[in-house]
Design a protein around this motif. Sequence first.
Motif, mmCIF file in Angstrom:
data_model
loop_
_atom_site.group_PDB
_atom_site.id
_atom_site.type_symbol
_atom_site.label_atom_id
_atom_site.label_comp_id
_atom_site.label_asym_id
_atom_site.label_seq_id
_atom_site.Cartn_x
_atom_site.Cartn_y
_atom_site.Cartn_z
ATOM 1 N N SER A 150 13.839 32.166 -24.463
ATOM 2 C CA SER A 150 12.470 32.650 -24.247
ATOM 3 C C SER A 150 12.423 34.143 -24.517
ATOM 4 O O SER A 150 13.355 34.878 -24.185
ATOM 5 C CB SER A 150 12.025 32.371 -22.807
ATOM 6 O OG SER A 150 10.791 33.006 -22.533
ATOM 7 N N ASP A 151 11.296 34.584 -25.098
ATOM 8 C CA ASP A 151 11.140 36.023 -25.367
ATOM 9 C C ASP A 151 10.688 36.781 -24.126
ATOM 10 O O ASP A 151 10.444 37.989 -24.177
ATOM 11 C CB ASP A 151 10.149 36.247 -26.510
ATOM 12 C CG ASP A 151 8.782 35.653 -26.207
ATOM 13 O OD1 ASP A 151 8.596 35.061 -25.113
ATOM 14 O OD2 ASP A 151 7.881 35.758 -27.072
ATOM 15 N N ARG A 152 10.576 36.079 -22.971
ATOM 16 C CA ARG A 152 10.180 36.712 -21.719
ATOM 17 C C ARG A 152 11.384 36.991 -20.816
ATOM 18 O O ARG A 152 11.222 37.216 -19.624
ATOM 19 C CB ARG A 152 9.162 35.843 -20.983
ATOM 20 C CG ARG A 152 7.852 35.699 -21.754
ATOM 21 C CD ARG A 152 6.919 34.705 -21.077
ATOM 22 N NE ARG A 152 5.698 34.559 -21.836
ATOM 23 C CZ ARG A 152 4.576 35.254 -21.619
ATOM 24 N NH1 ARG A 152 4.552 36.166 -20.649
ATOM 25 N NH2 ARG A 152 3.505 35.059 -22.354
ATOM 26 N N ILE A 153 12.579 36.955 -21.368
ATOM 27 C CA ILE A 153 13.787 37.290 -20.615
ATOM 28 C C ILE A 153 13.950 38.809 -20.600
ATOM 29 O O ILE A 153 13.970 39.464 -21.646
ATOM 30 C CB ILE A 153 15.022 36.617 -21.245
ATOM 31 C CG1 ILE A 153 14.905 35.087 -21.133
ATOM 32 C CG2 ILE A 153 16.304 37.105 -20.584
ATOM 33 C CD1 ILE A 153 16.027 34.324 -21.811
ATOM 34 N N VAL A 154 14.054 39.358 -19.386
ATOM 35 C CA VAL A 154 14.138 40.818 -19.214
ATOM 36 C C VAL A 154 15.367 41.136 -18.366
ATOM 37 O O VAL A 154 15.567 40.523 -17.308
ATOM 38 C CB VAL A 154 12.874 41.361 -18.523
ATOM 39 C CG1 VAL A 154 12.995 42.863 -18.274
ATOM 40 C CG2 VAL A 154 11.638 41.044 -19.352
ATOM 41 N N PRO A 155 16.227 42.072 -18.806
ATOM 42 C CA PRO A 155 17.407 42.434 -18.010
ATOM 43 C C PRO A 155 17.015 43.062 -16.669
ATOM 44 O O PRO A 155 16.105 43.883 -16.592
ATOM 45 C CB PRO A 155 18.141 43.451 -18.902
ATOM 46 C CG PRO A 155 17.628 43.194 -20.281
ATOM 47 C CD PRO A 155 16.220 42.752 -20.116
ATOM 48 N N PHE A 156 17.709 42.665 -15.606
ATOM 49 C CA PHE A 156 17.554 43.195 -14.249
ATOM 50 C C PHE A 156 18.940 43.618 -13.760
ATOM 51 O O PHE A 156 19.949 43.252 -14.385
ATOM 52 C CB PHE A 156 16.967 42.111 -13.339
ATOM 53 C CG PHE A 156 15.463 42.078 -13.296
ATOM 54 C CD1 PHE A 156 14.782 42.395 -12.140
ATOM 55 C CD2 PHE A 156 14.726 41.726 -14.422
ATOM 56 C CE1 PHE A 156 13.399 42.354 -12.091
ATOM 57 C CE2 PHE A 156 13.347 41.680 -14.388
ATOM 58 C CZ PHE A 156 12.678 41.988 -13.211
ATOM 59 N N PRO A 157 19.074 44.428 -12.722
ATOM 60 C CA PRO A 157 18.034 44.880 -11.793
ATOM 61 C C PRO A 157 17.270 46.112 -12.265
ATOM 62 O O PRO A 157 16.200 46.398 -11.749
ATOM 63 C CB PRO A 157 18.823 45.193 -10.526
ATOM 64 C CG PRO A 157 20.167 45.598 -11.014
ATOM 65 C CD PRO A 157 20.435 44.761 -12.238
ATOM 66 N N GLU A 158 17.816 46.867 -13.216
ATOM 67 C CA GLU A 158 17.111 48.046 -13.713
ATOM 68 C C GLU A 158 16.239 47.617 -14.878
ATOM 69 O O GLU A 158 16.553 47.836 -16.052
ATOM 70 C CB GLU A 158 18.115 49.121 -14.124
ATOM 71 C CG GLU A 158 18.978 49.618 -12.955
ATOM 72 C CD GLU A 158 20.035 50.599 -13.404
ATOM 73 O OE1 GLU A 158 20.105 50.860 -14.632
ATOM 74 O OE2 GLU A 158 20.774 51.116 -12.558
ATOM 75 N N ALA A 159 15.140 46.975 -14.528
ATOM 76 C CA ALA A 159 14.276 46.401 -15.551
ATOM 77 C C ALA A 159 13.390 47.465 -16.189
ATOM 78 O O ALA A 159 12.944 48.416 -15.529
ATOM 79 C CB ALA A 159 13.403 45.313 -14.925
ATOM 80 N N ASP A 160 13.161 47.282 -17.481
ATOM 81 C CA ASP A 160 12.260 48.166 -18.221
ATOM 82 C C ASP A 160 10.831 47.709 -17.936
ATOM 83 O O ASP A 160 10.435 46.609 -18.310
ATOM 84 C CB ASP A 160 12.565 48.070 -19.708
ATOM 85 C CG ASP A 160 11.740 49.038 -20.529
ATOM 86 O OD1 ASP A 160 10.808 49.651 -19.963
ATOM 87 O OD2 ASP A 160 11.997 49.151 -21.734
#
Length: 882
Positions: A150-160
């Motif tokens: 999915s193109d909605r995957i965002v790295p965490f915990p320091e999310a952009d």
Amino acid sequence: MGKNIIAGLAAHVDAGKTTLSESMLFLSGAVRRQGRVDHGDAFLDTDRMEKERGITIFSKEARLTWKKTDITLIDTPGHTDFSGETERAVSVMDAAVLVVSAPERVQPHTRTLWKILAENRVPVILFINKTDSFQGDPEALHDALRRELSDRIVPFPEADPEKIALCDEACLDAYLREGEIPEKMIHSLIRRRELFPCFSGAALRNEGVEALLDFLAALDLKKEYGAEFGARVYKVARDPQGARLAFMKITGGSLRARDLLTLKSPEGETLWAEKAAEIRLYSGARYTAVPEAAAGEVCCAVGLSRAMPGDRLGTDRSEPTRLMRPCYECRLLPAKGTDLHYVLDCLRALEEEEPLIQVNYVEAKREIRVHSMGDVYLEVLRRRLKDRFGIEAEFTESSVLYRETILESVEGVGHYEPLRHYAEVHLMLSPLPRGSGLEFASAVHVDDLALNWQRLIMTHLREKVHAGVLTGAPITDMRITLVAGKAHLKHTEGGDFRQATYRALRQGLMKAKSQLLEPWMTLEITVPEENIGRVMSDLTAMGGRFEAPENAGEDLRRLTAAAPAGACAAYGRQVGIFTRGRGSVNAAFRDWEPCADAERIIREKAYDPTRDVYNTPDSVFCSHGAGVIVPWNEVERYMHLPLSGAPARAGSTESAPAGGSASAYRGTREEDEALERIFERTYGPAKARELMRAAPGEAPRETADAGIPAEPASSEGEIVLIDGYNVLNAWTEWKPFLQDNLEGARNALKDLMCNYAGATGKRVILVFDAYKVPGNPGAAEKYHNIFVIYTRESQTADAFIEQTTYIARNRGRIRVVTSDRPEQLIASGNAAMRTSAREFHEEVNRVRDGIVAFLERNNHVRPERALERAYKEAWKAKKREE
């Protein structure tokens, strides 16, 4: 009650999922020592096979507390053969942690798990594991995840925040307006599956795990539950003492020990109701007994002997998803001398825990067949039989599972009527779109068939796997509707409708145009670029379909295809051989499609539906007191109810009145015609009756040429049906003659009934049993002014009177004289009046007294002289015999 969340762990095999659960338990203080899969001491790998193989086979629960949040972990199997266990566990998750191995990246089974989670609408949090052994670019790894999942995957915990803002218009507005995105808005995106946080770390070294736990503890999914009890059963197991355990999630209210749990059918009928003897909260192999489990918790109920995975209890009405379906079956071969029925019982017990086994016993061949999800699946099943039940067994090579459906609507008729049994069922079979399965419904009013019989028919339709008529494969994709049914007040039993229902379904399938279906698989094939041409050629030879190849990283290419299960069964091993281990194939069930080579399959199966004694399409009718089998293609000539929407058959009697189970019994056509001839000789030919349409506010009227008044029949037109031997045994004056001179007593009763008929003007039919006389064809004679009937062999006076009240019910008022209670009930069901033998004796005496008074006034011979003469004749005949 504090905050609670149920978090599942899912991953492809060897991604480090169980290692992550060990790290989470250790860091939270739930366990004192962190176990390892390769050491065989993992907290959640409690089964001996799991420790030996180093894989998770059964889903397990573990409980921990992190920052005042109670987290229930559900560890699921990672091997593709046990995807059914994973799918059932997903149904109770509040959120799922999808583990991806950094060196191996996204595997075909990862995409399968992603699809299962999407079908169940479960929020997903990704965890990239084994980053300590990953040498590549982390950003490239995240790009690969976004490209393949999915193109909605965002790295965490320091999310952009900019990447989060791009997932939703409201988030973008908030970010542009305030420069940040509120945490509750992020949680809302996760809940709606519009954002997928991605954490990274190395679970074996406890790196990145605390950040994941912090996020889970803070995550607010706003789960709301109703006040009334509801629950979702997802697993059944046994404890070491053999107690049956039903694992469930409480989806409403609460569950207390000794509460009554019920499972209801779609029609609202209670299928079972049992009490939960004990409530347990499991964590690994240990448990804690609690008095109550609240909504949102996963618990285990002890004492439910009929609960099955997938059951929805109480107010829970969610529909389970079933993406994982077996496409192959194999025959089980127990060791020589093993009791086959004992093996079958043991497999039934295992089927409760793993429904995909779907045990099938072919009685005609004395074979046990089980469904297969793969070689590892069968090996685990073989070990479980040996370790748990001491059964040595092997499996034959797997074969493809076929299905059958119909292409047009058809009505099937089933009739079951051996002596003293009765049931008739009409079923409408209609095709449904592919993948619909079987649907059941009833279109019969309760005035035509009692509700208890209708529910019984629905139960019989659901209780077994119904075989088709082409290869004997199970049927699918059709709606089966009950359109007509008939019961008998006296003779119908529960098992009669089972037989009639099965025969109606089979008769309809024999009439219908059937189609053979075969399973198709969705294939994800990853091979080196130089082998992609061969793969495309192989798929074309299989008769499959495929999309354009896409890049899978480095020099690998991925091909998504669909092919028949029979053609691609062993293709994974072939790909491994010609790619030297670099290629892989992931297969999952897709759909049932028309079999391309149906004629060959049908010819090889050589199935004859007319010789399948366990699934016969023929019906049983009663003739001359015995059951007669009528072939399926002749059933409609003898059926007792017309086809749905069809006009009544020529020459048939009038349709029975509404009343369902109280409707009248119909004998054979020959018996009805004989009765018609008797009535025509007695009362003249019957004229057709037609009910005219009444004007508003008026009662229905009959046609003018019917010759029958609309008002009730007068007493002069009354028909009196008398059970002769019942009267003789009830009247005390006849008893001295019954043992020694039955003929004299019978003649005296005939003379007395002649006097009664002459005095009252009523039409009398006197019926005597002759059903025990061998070879007796029966007789009907006119004796002075009455009719005397002697029933044929195997026909009782009850049956004759029952038929007569039905046929003559519209020709006048009918009265039945008998003290037989069942016969009186049947007469009442046919709108006839009932008089007991004692009451009739008093009536005859009153009539005789009236005759005496009349003759005395007119100086005639007293009528008792005639009765006295009859007694004397009977006495003289008795003396002559002595």
